[in-house]
Structure formats: C-alpha cells, structure tokens
Design a protein around this motif. Structure first.
Motif, PDB file in Angstrom:
ATOM      1  N   UNK A   1       0.838  -1.208   0.000  1.00 45.77           N
ATOM      2  CA  UNK A   1       0.000   0.000   0.000  1.00 45.77           C
ATOM      3  C   UNK A   1       0.870   1.253   0.000  1.00 45.77           C
ATOM      4  N   UNK A   2       1.917   1.255   0.803  1.00 48.43           N
ATOM      5  CA  UNK A   2       2.795   2.415   0.867  1.00 48.43           C
ATOM      6  C   UNK A   2       3.502   2.672  -0.456  1.00 48.43           C
ATOM      7  N   UNK A   3       3.968   1.615  -1.088  1.00 47.51           N
ATOM      8  CA  UNK A   3       4.644   1.773  -2.372  1.00 47.51           C
ATOM      9  C   UNK A   3       3.689   2.318  -3.431  1.00 47.51           C
ATOM     10  N   UNK A   4       2.426   1.883  -3.381  1.00 44.86           N
ATOM     11  CA  UNK A   4       1.440   2.397  -4.332  1.00 44.86           C
ATOM     12  C   UNK A   4       1.210   3.890  -4.113  1.00 44.86           C
ATOM     13  N   UNK A   5       1.138   4.301  -2.865  1.00 47.05           N
ATOM     14  CA  UNK A   5       0.943   5.726  -2.570  1.00 47.05           C
ATOM     15  C   UNK A   5       2.165   6.539  -2.969  1.00 47.05           C
ATOM     16  N   UNK A   6       3.328   5.953  -2.801  1.00 46.89           N
ATOM     17  CA  UNK A   6       4.546   6.652  -3.218  1.00 46.89           C
ATOM     18  C   UNK A   6       4.570   6.821  -4.737  1.00 46.89           C
ATOM     19  N   UNK A   7       4.160   5.794  -5.450  1.00 47.01           N
ATOM     20  CA  UNK A   7       4.123   5.865  -6.911  1.00 47.01           C
ATOM     21  C   UNK A   7       3.150   6.932  -7.397  1.00 47.01           C
ATOM     22  N   UNK A   8       2.108   7.186  -6.616  1.00 49.77           N
ATOM     23  CA  UNK A   8       1.128   8.215  -6.972  1.00 49.77           C
ATOM     24  C   UNK A   8       1.562   9.616  -6.535  1.00 49.77           C
ATOM     25  N   UNK A   9       2.684   9.716  -5.844  1.00 42.96           N
ATOM     26  CA  UNK A   9       3.159  11.005  -5.370  1.00 42.96           C
ATOM     27  C   UNK A   9       2.463  11.490  -4.112  1.00 42.96           C
ATOM     28  N   UNK A  10       1.758  10.602  -3.419  1.00 42.95           N
ATOM     29  CA  UNK A  10       1.030  10.996  -2.215  1.00 42.95           C
ATOM     30  C   UNK A  10       1.918  11.005  -0.977  1.00 42.95           C
TER      31      UNK A  10
END
Length: 290
Positions: A256-265
């Motif tokens: 989940x964290x990596x996905x948010x990082x990929x989105x720039x969040x």
C-alpha cells in the motif's frame, strides 16, 4: 475549558485546547519568532470551535464533493479525498491539518525553521539551507520518558532538508491515540504536508494486517460512542505472533505504501510491527535513517 498557552524550556510554546495539544518550536530573528508565536496563538483559539461546528460532516465518509467550509476542515477533506474509494472520513487528517494551519504563521521572513508537533503529527517549515532531524519511536508500549538532561532514545531518525519535498511527518498504529484497523505498532510517513502525511499514515497502518483469531478487535463505537468509524472493528490487542504472520502483515502495508509513493502521495514510509521493519526504501530491515 478554554485554550491555554505556556512557554516550555528552550523557548518552545505549548498551546492546548480540548483534544488539541501542540508543542511549537521556531528559530530565527527574535522579533519575528515572537510575532509568529503571538499570531499563531490568536489563530489557535479559533480552530477548535470551527471544527466542532462542522463535526457531523467531518465524521461522514468522504464523497465526491467537499461539503465543508472552514480552512482546516477543507484541508482535512482534501488530504483524505485520494482514498475515497475505500472508507475514510476527514477525521483521518485532523491532527496534521491543525498543525499545518498553525505552522502557516511561522513561514514568513525572519523564521529560519519551525515545527508544530500535534501529538506526533508534525508540520515543518524550513528556509533555504535549513534542516531538521525527526526521531521515530516505533513501539509506544516501550515508551518511558526520561528526565532532563538525558536525551530520549529513539529507534531511528530522519533528516529532513529544505530541498526535500517533505514538510509533514505523521505516525499511526493500533497503539496510538487513534483507532486502527491493522496491527502495526507504528507507521511513520513523510509527505509534502502534515495533513497528507496524517491521512496516508492512517491508510497504510490499516493495511498492515492479517486475519488471526488471537488478535482482539472490537467495534469502534463500543469503545468510543461518537467514533467516526461506527461499528467497524478496530484493533485493541495484538499478542506475539509468528514471524511469518508479522511479515505477511508488513508486506501488505508496504504494498500500500509503495502504491501511494508511486502516486506522489507520500515521499517515504517506515512500517513497524513486533520489532520487524519494512520501508519504502528497502524491502526488509530498517528504513533509510541516520
């Protein structure tokens, strides 16, 4: 009780009003710092009444349009809006959004650096060339305050420099002051703002989870009758679990964290559960720290 203000050692300010408890530090020209403190205090006195006036809407699930009016309330909604596909309310970003509102009074000329700490959710101002070190305490169950002058030993430290896209730090987990759906002892997030970090830490901590009968969960509204989570099950106790289960939970949170990082969040996240770590800087072990 109304808002209260006091001065702490090293010139820090302590603002408190109901559940809002801020510790504020600022460095720079003495007159600029004092003016910032006074302006921040004037604004602080109005924050809680503004939030209370919109509390039913703040506790409602995020929808497609923001129904809120106050600047802090709107900031809370905006920080949580990226997660509207799942259940989330604006309250997931309240501590960070309040810290961010007060920090706005410390960003003018004459202030080299400042931070507003709202129960561990921190808004940061850094002028060009400045930096700040942020300590991470991974497990609140082991927290034992130490009397001055002994420093508080931390599990890890982050150095945030002015050139990084980080102006907010927040931590969530089942041991904290807010409810969590997961089993993380702590999830610490660095993001572009304190409100964004607060919302993301909540979401990632919820994702650090496994299904196991040994984990004790209760409906949130049985613990706190006005909880914005309603009857959703929140974690109240996590016994020692097999390492494989802990790793499974951490891996779910890391995804989940990596996905948010990929989105720039978010910029970075460190996840801790029962002395095991994951980080967006590595697949295992301790996060990138100094």
């Amino acid at each position: 009780m109304g808002p209260s203000r006091s001065t702490l050692p090293n010139g820090r300010e302590h603002f408190q009003h109901g559940p809002i408890d801020l510790v504020i530090a600022a460095e720079g020209h003495v007159h600029a710092v004092q003016a910032a403190h006074d302006a921040a205090w004037q604004r602080f006195a109005t924050v809680l009444p503004e939030l209370v006036a919109e509390l039913p809407l703040l506790r409602a699930p995020i929808g497609t349009d923001c129904p809120l009016q106050g600047p802090v309330a709107c900031r809370m909604w905006q920080a949580c809006a990226p997660y509207r596909s799942g259940f989330i309310t604006s309250m997931a970003a309240v501590a960070g959004a309040v810290a961010q509102e007060i920090l706005a009074h410390y960003t003018g000329s004459g202030i080299a650096r400042a931070w507003v700490n709202n129960g561990g959710d921190i808004a940061i101002h850094l002028a060009q060339g400045q930096q700040v070190r942020v300590g991470l305490w991974a497990d609140l169950a082991r927290f034992r305050p130490r009397a001055a002058p002994h420093p508080l030993p931390t599990d890890a430290q982050f150095t945030v420099t002015a050139d990084l896209p980080v102006r907010g730090v927040a931590t969530s987990g089942w041991r904290g002051r807010s409810f969590s759906l997961g089993i993380a002892d702590s999830v610490t997030v660095l993001a572009h703002s304190a409100a964004a970090a607060d919302a993301a830490a909540t979401v990632i901590a919820n994702a650090v989870d496994v299904s196991d009968a040994r984990i004790t969960r209760r409906p949130a509204d049985e613990i706190k009758d006005d909880s914005d989570l309603g009857a959703r099950l929140v974690t109240v106790d996590v016994p020692p679990l097999p390492a494989a289960l802990v790793d499974q939970a951490l891996q779910a949170g890391l995804a989940r964290a990596e996905a948010l990082r990929a989105q720039g969040l978010i910029w970075h996240a460190a996840l801790v559960c029962q002395d095991r770590w994951r980080s967006t800087d590595a697949t295992a072990g301790r996060p990138l720290v100094q």
